[in-house]
Design an enzyme around this catalytic site. Sequence first.
Site, PDB file in Angstrom:
ATOM      1  N   PRO A  18       2.420  23.290 -57.759  1.00  0.00           N
ATOM      2  CA  PRO A  18       3.704  22.615 -57.538  1.00  0.00           C
ATOM      3  C   PRO A  18       3.485  21.107 -57.569  1.00  0.00           C
ATOM      4  O   PRO A  18       2.688  20.585 -56.803  1.00  0.00           O
ATOM      5  CB  PRO A  18       4.111  23.102 -56.143  1.00  0.00           C
ATOM      6  CG  PRO A  18       2.824  23.460 -55.468  1.00  0.00           C
ATOM      7  CD  PRO A  18       1.886  23.905 -56.543  1.00  0.00           C
ATOM      8  N   GLN A  72       8.328  26.289 -52.999  1.00  0.00           N
ATOM      9  CA  GLN A  72       7.500  25.636 -51.984  1.00  0.00           C
ATOM     10  C   GLN A  72       8.344  24.710 -51.108  1.00  0.00           C
ATOM     11  O   GLN A  72       9.133  23.914 -51.618  1.00  0.00           O
ATOM     12  CB  GLN A  72       6.371  24.827 -52.619  1.00  0.00           C
ATOM     13  CG  GLN A  72       5.385  24.304 -51.571  1.00  0.00           C
ATOM     14  CD  GLN A  72       4.321  23.397 -52.147  1.00  0.00           C
ATOM     15  OE1 GLN A  72       4.606  22.259 -52.512  1.00  0.00           O
ATOM     16  NE2 GLN A  72       3.092  23.889 -52.221  1.00  0.00           N
ATOM     17  N   CYS A 102       0.297  17.879 -49.208  1.00  0.00           N
ATOM     18  CA  CYS A 102       0.738  16.658 -49.878  1.00  0.00           C
ATOM     19  C   CYS A 102       0.240  15.428 -49.113  1.00  0.00           C
ATOM     20  O   CYS A 102       0.543  15.261 -47.931  1.00  0.00           O
ATOM     21  CB  CYS A 102       2.255  16.611 -49.987  1.00  0.00           C
ATOM     22  SG  CYS A 102       2.859  15.089 -50.767  1.00  0.00           S
ATOM     23  N   ASN A 204      -8.339  24.891 -55.946  1.00  0.00           N
ATOM     24  CA  ASN A 204      -7.593  23.851 -56.646  1.00  0.00           C
ATOM     25  C   ASN A 204      -8.358  22.542 -56.569  1.00  0.00           C
ATOM     26  O   ASN A 204      -8.919  22.208 -55.534  1.00  0.00           O
ATOM     27  CB  ASN A 204      -6.196  23.714 -56.007  1.00  0.00           C
ATOM     28  CG  ASN A 204      -5.373  22.574 -56.586  1.00  0.00           C
ATOM     29  OD1 ASN A 204      -4.787  21.793 -55.846  1.00  0.00           O
ATOM     30  ND2 ASN A 204      -5.317  22.451 -57.891  1.00  0.00           N
ATOM     31  N   GLY A 205      -8.381  21.822 -57.688  1.00  0.00           N
ATOM     32  CA  GLY A 205      -9.024  20.509 -57.697  1.00  0.00           C
ATOM     33  C   GLY A 205     -10.057  20.374 -58.795  1.00  0.00           C
ATOM     34  O   GLY A 205     -11.035  21.121 -58.819  1.00  0.00           O
ATOM     35  N   ASP A 206      -9.817  19.462 -59.733  1.00  0.00           N
ATOM     36  CA  ASP A 206     -10.775  19.078 -60.773  1.00  0.00           C
ATOM     37  C   ASP A 206     -10.921  20.047 -61.940  1.00  0.00           C
ATOM     38  O   ASP A 206     -11.762  19.820 -62.806  1.00  0.00           O
ATOM     39  CB  ASP A 206     -12.169  18.821 -60.177  1.00  0.00           C
ATOM     40  CG  ASP A 206     -12.244  17.568 -59.341  1.00  0.00           C
ATOM     41  OD1 ASP A 206     -11.264  16.795 -59.355  1.00  0.00           O
ATOM     42  OD2 ASP A 206     -13.256  17.356 -58.654  1.00  0.00           O
TER      43      ASP A 206
END
Length: 331
Positions: A18, A72, A102, A204-206
């Site tokens: 999202p 979300q 966030c 999640n990430g990269d």
Amino acid sequence: MIKIGNIELPEFPLLLAPMEDVSDPPFRRLCKMHGADLMYSEFISSEGLIRDAIKSRKKLDIFDYERPVGIQIFGGDEEAMAMSARIVETVNPDLVDINFGCPVKKVVCKGAGAGVLKDIDLMVRLTKAVVSSTHLPVTVKTRLGWDSTSINIDEVAERLQETGIKALTIHARTRAQMYKGEADWEHISRIKQNPNIEIPIFGNGDIDSPEKALEYKQKYACDGIMIGRAAIGYPWIFNEIKHFFKTGENLPVPTISDRLLAVRQHAEWSAEWKGERLGLVEMRQHYSNYFRGVPHFKEFRKRFLEVFTLEEMDALIKETQKFYEEYQEQV
């Protein structure tokens, strides 16, 4: 097969993250077409939903062709989160997701998003309020902790599971990192090795290439991967990863024709959803991303920014296509 409540996903699903001002229905539709298995709306303020704010309500739009899809929400008040979950339920998404990740200041300052990372008890109360207010599966997206001295994801994972959530996505950075530095997936691996954790854990990430996706899948043993920034202007990444998983080979990179088709589809669906003029104005943020690394696109970018109708878009796309066909003949 991975299950989130009654939702059945492939063995190793690829999720579209999202993203505010990005993950709207036209963009989600494009990503679905190119292989995304589960998608989420832009995050929606619980307070905005309760106030019946037009922007928040518009974000509730979902369509059957994009299922399974989750909506979300974020907020720092239990009653508001519970009420917003009930509002979300009325549009019949496949699940409700809570944003506890966030890092943006205007969200954190309201005690929402990653701001909740400082207070696990509050995080648990907010999650319980949502879980108890809906029959839909509830999932959570969060970060490792507030900063490197307060990484608390181990406790968070166990306690949120106890509230009844059906899956957890972990962005492997702290709030202090924002989107900088390297994501540390070792924490995700440790959560997966915890015998008390039974729900799916998504990382999640990269992740920005098929090679890295396969490496992280094998190294950290998560149940699936969520992709965010790497999909902006490049929805092909989902099918590229799936193809690489199956064959060990890379799909050909998108051609100019592929990119122009994606822009045309995105623009058309944006115009249908928002109205032609507004839809094309809001497309402006995407053009550079679709043509990242393409030589000489700067010469066309300004003209794309001046497009206000689909008719003008079609004419410019034909001209752009012709230019690059002639360019390819010369190189």
